[in-house]
Design a protein around this motif. Structure first.
Motif, PDB file in Angstrom:
ATOM      1  N   TYR A 182      -6.052  -8.529   9.297  1.00  0.00           N
ATOM      2  CA  TYR A 182      -6.267  -8.830   7.890  1.00  0.00           C
ATOM      3  C   TYR A 182      -5.928  -7.560   7.116  1.00  0.00           C
ATOM      4  O   TYR A 182      -6.704  -6.610   7.088  1.00  0.00           O
ATOM      5  CB  TYR A 182      -7.704  -9.259   7.573  1.00  0.00           C
ATOM      6  CG  TYR A 182      -7.889  -9.365   6.081  1.00  0.00           C
ATOM      7  CD1 TYR A 182      -7.283 -10.393   5.368  1.00  0.00           C
ATOM      8  CD2 TYR A 182      -8.591  -8.403   5.378  1.00  0.00           C
ATOM      9  CE1 TYR A 182      -7.400 -10.470   3.993  1.00  0.00           C
ATOM     10  CE2 TYR A 182      -8.715  -8.469   3.999  1.00  0.00           C
ATOM     11  CZ  TYR A 182      -8.115  -9.503   3.323  1.00  0.00           C
ATOM     12  OH  TYR A 182      -8.225  -9.563   1.961  1.00  0.00           O
ATOM     13  N   VAL A 183      -4.764  -7.566   6.534  1.00  0.00           N
ATOM     14  CA  VAL A 183      -4.306  -6.425   5.742  1.00  0.00           C
ATOM     15  C   VAL A 183      -4.391  -6.829   4.276  1.00  0.00           C
ATOM     16  O   VAL A 183      -3.809  -7.836   3.873  1.00  0.00           O
ATOM     17  CB  VAL A 183      -2.862  -6.042   6.120  1.00  0.00           C
ATOM     18  CG1 VAL A 183      -2.378  -4.877   5.281  1.00  0.00           C
ATOM     19  CG2 VAL A 183      -2.768  -5.726   7.607  1.00  0.00           C
ATOM     20  N   ASN A 184      -5.119  -6.063   3.498  1.00  0.00           N
ATOM     21  CA  ASN A 184      -5.294  -6.383   2.086  1.00  0.00           C
ATOM     22  C   ASN A 184      -4.039  -5.963   1.320  1.00  0.00           C
ATOM     23  O   ASN A 184      -3.999  -4.933   0.638  1.00  0.00           O
ATOM     24  CB  ASN A 184      -6.551  -5.696   1.542  1.00  0.00           C
ATOM     25  CG  ASN A 184      -6.975  -6.267   0.214  1.00  0.00           C
ATOM     26  OD1 ASN A 184      -6.161  -6.798  -0.530  1.00  0.00           O
ATOM     27  ND2 ASN A 184      -8.261  -6.146  -0.074  1.00  0.00           N
ATOM     28  N   LYS A 185      -3.015  -6.794   1.458  1.00  0.00           N
ATOM     29  CA  LYS A 185      -1.721  -6.483   0.848  1.00  0.00           C
ATOM     30  C   LYS A 185      -1.808  -6.403  -0.671  1.00  0.00           C
ATOM     31  O   LYS A 185      -1.099  -5.612  -1.284  1.00  0.00           O
ATOM     32  CB  LYS A 185      -0.670  -7.516   1.270  1.00  0.00           C
ATOM     33  CG  LYS A 185      -0.349  -7.481   2.759  1.00  0.00           C
ATOM     34  CD  LYS A 185       0.768  -8.415   3.129  1.00  0.00           C
ATOM     35  CE  LYS A 185       0.324  -9.852   2.991  1.00  0.00           C
ATOM     36  NZ  LYS A 185       1.333 -10.826   3.441  1.00  0.00           N
ATOM     37  N   GLU A 186      -2.674  -7.190  -1.265  1.00  0.00           N
ATOM     38  CA  GLU A 186      -2.809  -7.178  -2.722  1.00  0.00           C
ATOM     39  C   GLU A 186      -3.300  -5.811  -3.216  1.00  0.00           C
ATOM     40  O   GLU A 186      -2.741  -5.246  -4.168  1.00  0.00           O
ATOM     41  CB  GLU A 186      -3.778  -8.274  -3.165  1.00  0.00           C
ATOM     42  CG  GLU A 186      -3.963  -8.332  -4.664  1.00  0.00           C
ATOM     43  CD  GLU A 186      -4.946  -9.411  -5.097  1.00  0.00           C
ATOM     44  OE1 GLU A 186      -5.365  -9.349  -6.264  1.00  0.00           O
ATOM     45  OE2 GLU A 186      -5.303 -10.293  -4.290  1.00  0.00           O
ATOM     46  N   GLN A 187      -4.336  -5.272  -2.589  1.00  0.00           N
ATOM     47  CA  GLN A 187      -4.859  -3.975  -3.000  1.00  0.00           C
ATOM     48  C   GLN A 187      -3.873  -2.850  -2.703  1.00  0.00           C
ATOM     49  O   GLN A 187      -3.740  -1.905  -3.489  1.00  0.00           O
ATOM     50  CB  GLN A 187      -6.213  -3.706  -2.344  1.00  0.00           C
ATOM     51  CG  GLN A 187      -7.328  -4.557  -2.910  1.00  0.00           C
ATOM     52  CD  GLN A 187      -7.504  -4.361  -4.407  1.00  0.00           C
ATOM     53  OE1 GLN A 187      -7.517  -3.242  -4.906  1.00  0.00           O
ATOM     54  NE2 GLN A 187      -7.628  -5.458  -5.131  1.00  0.00           N
ATOM     55  N   ILE A 188      -3.191  -2.957  -1.583  1.00  0.00           N
ATOM     56  CA  ILE A 188      -2.155  -1.961  -1.266  1.00  0.00           C
ATOM     57  C   ILE A 188      -1.073  -2.007  -2.334  1.00  0.00           C
ATOM     58  O   ILE A 188      -0.651  -0.964  -2.855  1.00  0.00           O
ATOM     59  CB  ILE A 188      -1.578  -2.190   0.145  1.00  0.00           C
ATOM     60  CG1 ILE A 188      -2.641  -1.870   1.202  1.00  0.00           C
ATOM     61  CG2 ILE A 188      -0.313  -1.359   0.355  1.00  0.00           C
ATOM     62  CD1 ILE A 188      -2.261  -2.261   2.614  1.00  0.00           C
ATOM     63  N   GLN A 189      -0.634  -3.209  -2.685  1.00  0.00           N
ATOM     64  CA  GLN A 189       0.425  -3.350  -3.687  1.00  0.00           C
ATOM     65  C   GLN A 189      -0.002  -2.806  -5.045  1.00  0.00           C
ATOM     66  O   GLN A 189       0.790  -2.144  -5.723  1.00  0.00           O
ATOM     67  CB  GLN A 189       0.854  -4.814  -3.809  1.00  0.00           C
ATOM     68  CG  GLN A 189       2.109  -4.998  -4.631  1.00  0.00           C
ATOM     69  CD  GLN A 189       3.301  -4.248  -4.062  1.00  0.00           C
ATOM     70  OE1 GLN A 189       3.599  -4.334  -2.870  1.00  0.00           O
ATOM     71  NE2 GLN A 189       3.987  -3.488  -4.895  1.00  0.00           N
ATOM     72  N   HIS A 190      -1.248  -3.049  -5.452  1.00  0.00           N
ATOM     73  CA  HIS A 190      -1.739  -2.495  -6.720  1.00  0.00           C
ATOM     74  C   HIS A 190      -1.586  -0.982  -6.737  1.00  0.00           C
ATOM     75  O   HIS A 190      -1.170  -0.392  -7.743  1.00  0.00           O
ATOM     76  CB  HIS A 190      -3.214  -2.831  -6.950  1.00  0.00           C
ATOM     77  CG  HIS A 190      -3.479  -4.235  -7.372  1.00  0.00           C
ATOM     78  ND1 HIS A 190      -2.773  -4.883  -8.364  1.00  0.00           N
ATOM     79  CD2 HIS A 190      -4.397  -5.121  -6.932  1.00  0.00           C
ATOM     80  CE1 HIS A 190      -3.231  -6.105  -8.521  1.00  0.00           C
ATOM     81  NE2 HIS A 190      -4.224  -6.285  -7.658  1.00  0.00           N
ATOM     82  N   ARG A 191      -1.923  -0.349  -5.642  1.00  0.00           N
ATOM     83  CA  ARG A 191      -1.845   1.109  -5.575  1.00  0.00           C
ATOM     84  C   ARG A 191      -0.401   1.593  -5.527  1.00  0.00           C
ATOM     85  O   ARG A 191      -0.039   2.563  -6.197  1.00  0.00           O
ATOM     86  CB  ARG A 191      -2.659   1.621  -4.394  1.00  0.00           C
ATOM     87  CG  ARG A 191      -4.143   1.609  -4.750  1.00  0.00           C
ATOM     88  CD  ARG A 191      -5.043   1.349  -3.575  1.00  0.00           C
ATOM     89  NE  ARG A 191      -6.438   1.368  -3.983  1.00  0.00           N
ATOM     90  CZ  ARG A 191      -7.092   0.316  -4.504  1.00  0.00           C
ATOM     91  NH1 ARG A 191      -6.478  -0.833  -4.686  1.00  0.00           N
ATOM     92  NH2 ARG A 191      -8.365   0.428  -4.840  1.00  0.00           N
ATOM     93  N   LEU A 192       0.427   0.920  -4.749  1.00  0.00           N
ATOM     94  CA  LEU A 192       1.839   1.300  -4.698  1.00  0.00           C
ATOM     95  C   LEU A 192       2.511   1.099  -6.053  1.00  0.00           C
ATOM     96  O   LEU A 192       3.410   1.859  -6.423  1.00  0.00           O
ATOM     97  CB  LEU A 192       2.571   0.509  -3.610  1.00  0.00           C
ATOM     98  CG  LEU A 192       2.141   0.783  -2.169  1.00  0.00           C
ATOM     99  CD1 LEU A 192       2.932  -0.108  -1.209  1.00  0.00           C
ATOM    100  CD2 LEU A 192       2.266   2.248  -1.796  1.00  0.00           C
ATOM    101  N   ASP A 193       2.068   0.098  -6.804  1.00  0.00           N
ATOM    102  CA  ASP A 193       2.628  -0.150  -8.140  1.00  0.00           C
ATOM    103  C   ASP A 193       2.317   0.977  -9.123  1.00  0.00           C
ATOM    104  O   ASP A 193       2.975   1.091 -10.165  1.00  0.00           O
ATOM    105  CB  ASP A 193       2.107  -1.475  -8.706  1.00  0.00           C
ATOM    106  CG  ASP A 193       2.716  -2.696  -8.031  1.00  0.00           C
ATOM    107  OD1 ASP A 193       3.736  -2.561  -7.325  1.00  0.00           O
ATOM    108  OD2 ASP A 193       2.148  -3.802  -8.211  1.00  0.00           O
TER     109      ASP A 193
END
Length: 141
Positions: free
Chosen positions: A3-14
């Motif tokens: 379970y990788v929280n891709k949404e939270q990772i993407q927010h930070r990368l953005d």
């Protein structure tokens, strides 16, 4: 199954393009003044938070070994081949700035351009690309 929280990772990368813009502006317009000194300081701090947050999400999501420090977060991600040696070397130097920036801010030299400031924009963009590639590769398997 991971379970990788891709949404939270993407927010930070953005957030990286704006951080990179702040660093680039500080480096290109450096005058030793307080305003650019504060821009640099905040951009460095945000860069640290982005890479450690993303690294922590990856450690948790891909069930990597537990980290004991900010440096360890970077080491674990590097060992797991999330990003290459060039990025690792710079990010290790970056995260070592957290204590001076957050706890010892009163003694931070705001009149000097930090050597990481001009190199970080490119490194942060490479970091984001390599993190995205890693997630895509690992979740396909």
């Amino acid at each position: 199954m991971y379970y990788v929280n891709k949404e939270q990772i993407q927010h930070r990368l953005d957030a990286i393009p704006q951080i990179a813009q702040g660093l680039t502006t500080a480096a290109e317009s450096w005058d030793g003044g307080v305003v650019l000194g504060m821009v640099q300081e905040r951009a460095l701090h945000l860069a640290i938070e982005v890479v450690t947050d993303v690294g922590s999400y990856l450690i948790d999501g891909f069930i990597m070994r537990d980290a004991s420090s900010y440096e360890d977060i970077m080491e674990i991600n590097h060992e797991e081949k999330v990003f290459d040696q060039e990025i690792f070397d710079v990010l290790l130097k970056l995260v070592s700035l957290r204590k001076p920036l957050v706890q010892d801010y009163y003694s931070w030299s705001r009149s000097e351009l930090h050597p990481l400031t001009p190199v970080l924009p490119e490194i942060l963009n490479k970091f984001a690309a390599q993190v995205r590639d890693y997630i895509q590769q690992e979740l396909v398997m």
